[in-house]
Design a protein around this motif. Structure first.
Motif, PDB file in Angstrom:
ATOM      1  N   ASP A 292      -1.973  13.571 -50.599  1.00 15.25           N
ATOM      2  CA  ASP A 292      -3.238  12.844 -50.437  1.00 15.25           C
ATOM      3  C   ASP A 292      -4.162  13.509 -49.423  1.00 15.25           C
ATOM      4  N   ALA A 293      -3.664  14.484 -48.680  1.00 12.19           N
ATOM      5  CA  ALA A 293      -4.433  15.028 -47.559  1.00 12.19           C
ATOM      6  C   ALA A 293      -4.405  16.542 -47.463  1.00 12.19           C
ATOM      7  N   ALA A 294      -3.928  17.212 -48.499  1.00 14.54           N
ATOM      8  CA  ALA A 294      -3.763  18.666 -48.453  1.00 14.54           C
ATOM      9  C   ALA A 294      -5.095  19.397 -48.403  1.00 14.54           C
ATOM     10  N   SER A 295      -5.061  20.578 -47.826  1.00 17.74           N
ATOM     11  CA  SER A 295      -6.244  21.434 -47.849  1.00 17.74           C
ATOM     12  C   SER A 295      -6.407  22.084 -49.215  1.00 17.74           C
ATOM     13  N   GLY A 296      -5.288  22.296 -49.934  1.00 18.77           N
ATOM     14  CA  GLY A 296      -5.366  22.896 -51.262  1.00 18.77           C
ATOM     15  C   GLY A 296      -4.101  22.677 -52.055  1.00 18.77           C
ATOM     16  N   TYR A 297      -4.213  22.789 -53.368  1.00 19.19           N
ATOM     17  CA  TYR A 297      -3.086  22.572 -54.283  1.00 19.19           C
ATOM     18  C   TYR A 297      -2.832  23.804 -55.136  1.00 19.19           C
ATOM     19  N   TYR A 298      -1.615  23.859 -55.687  1.00 16.22           N
ATOM     20  CA  TYR A 298      -1.302  24.894 -56.661  1.00 16.22           C
ATOM     21  C   TYR A 298      -0.809  24.242 -57.948  1.00 16.22           C
TER      22      TYR A 298
END
Length: 321
Positions: A292-298
């Protein structure tokens, strides 16, 4: 006749992004074989420029007058790199190297001589070192700007390759910079061969970077929907909430000034006083709240003939309610 950096086998896969017909090389240019189209694409210092100008924000002529002899090698560039190396970073890619190792193993399991297309490959992506150094993998690095690794100038909205040309595609920190990420993913799906593999990294909580060429952000579920025509192998956070907080703090401070010098000084101050936050992400990266709070996803997935519908999509939510 000017040599092209990519192999002849890759050149044979080129198509016109305007009409999807084959291209033929003549002197320092590529010409569409469709007489009604007959669009000409120049080759500049060994780099083909294959862009559909009617559907792109970029123009071919913009690429024909750059001095590439000292590209990224100037004294000022070296000095800037030295100074930056002395300042702590507030960006930390936690899972990228592991993800690329997984991507590489999947590729080689599928094909002992796989071909990989990199969209946004002007510079080497974080974690890609072992992949690009593997002699059994042919990597084709493309971008909409020149860089030390650019082999082809093209727009991801209209990828100038035949259907099913590649075993794998990488699009790292790019989809926030395209005007239509869904069109780009449609093109990725088209040029991947059956069961081809895609690896993407895209920001969520990051402020504007890239100036006017920064358009979109995705939640974890939104990122999954973007790749709804792919079967997921794995997905998650690649940069955590510590990085999100550090970036927000930096941009909070720099928003107090319009002056370039003062903004730069505030940026340096922010980096020295918040760099430690990104190290919390080694602990937080796999926690449910990080989604819910990540700087980025993969996202790592395989090409599919089926589309994930939205009712099934929302069942894949993994954060906190």
């Amino acid at each position: 006749m000017e040599n092209i950096f990519v192999s002849q086998a890759v050149q044979d896969l080129f198509i016109c992004p305007c009409c999807q017909n084959n291209l033929v090389k003549t002197n320092n240019q590529l010409i569409c074989t469709n007489e009604e189209c007959a669009t000409i694409f120049p080759i500049y210092n060994g780099i083909p420029i294959i862009i559909n100008e009617e559907l792109s924000v970029f123009s071919i002529k913009d690429y024909l007058y750059e001095d590439l002899s000292n590209n990224d090698l100037s004294y000022k560039k070296h000095l800037k790199n030295i100074i930056n190396s002395l300042i702590p970073t507030i960006s930390k890619n936690i899972t990228g190297a592991r993800n690329y190792t997984h991507f590489e193993k999947l590729l080689l399991k599928k094909n002992n001589k796989p071909r990989v297309l990199v969209l946004g490959g002007r510079i080497l992506g974080q974690g890609m070192e072992t992949l690009v150094n593997n002699p059994n993998i042919e990597v084709v690095e493309t971008d909409v700007s020149y860089g030390v690794r650019t082999q082809l100038i093209c727009d991801a909205h209209n990828i100038p390759f035949k259907d099913e040309s590649f075993d794998g595609i990488i699009i790292q920190a790019v989809l926030e910079h395209v005007v239509d990420p869904y069109q780009c993913c449609k093109e990725i799906h088209r040029v991947l061969n059956k069961q081809g593999i895609v690896y993407a990294e895209t920001p969520f909580i990051q402020q504007v970077h890239g100036g006017r060429y920064d358009f979109t952000r995705f939640t974890h579920l939104g990122h999954r929907r973007l790749f709804r025509n792919f079967k997921e192998i794995e997905s998650g956070a690649v940069c955590g909430p510590g990085m999100s907080l550090a970036w927000s703090y930096q941009y909070f401070l720099t928003s107090f000034s319009k002056t370039k010098l003062i903004r730069k000084l505030l940026e340096i101050f922010a980096r020295f006083t918040s760099f430690y936050l990104v190290y919390f992400d080694y602990y937080l990266i796999n926690k449910p709240g990080t989604l819910d709070a990540a700087s980025g996803y993969y996202f790592l997935g395989t090409k599919s003939s089926q589309t994930l519908n939205d009712k099934d999509l929302i069942k894949e939510f993994k954060g906190f309610e």
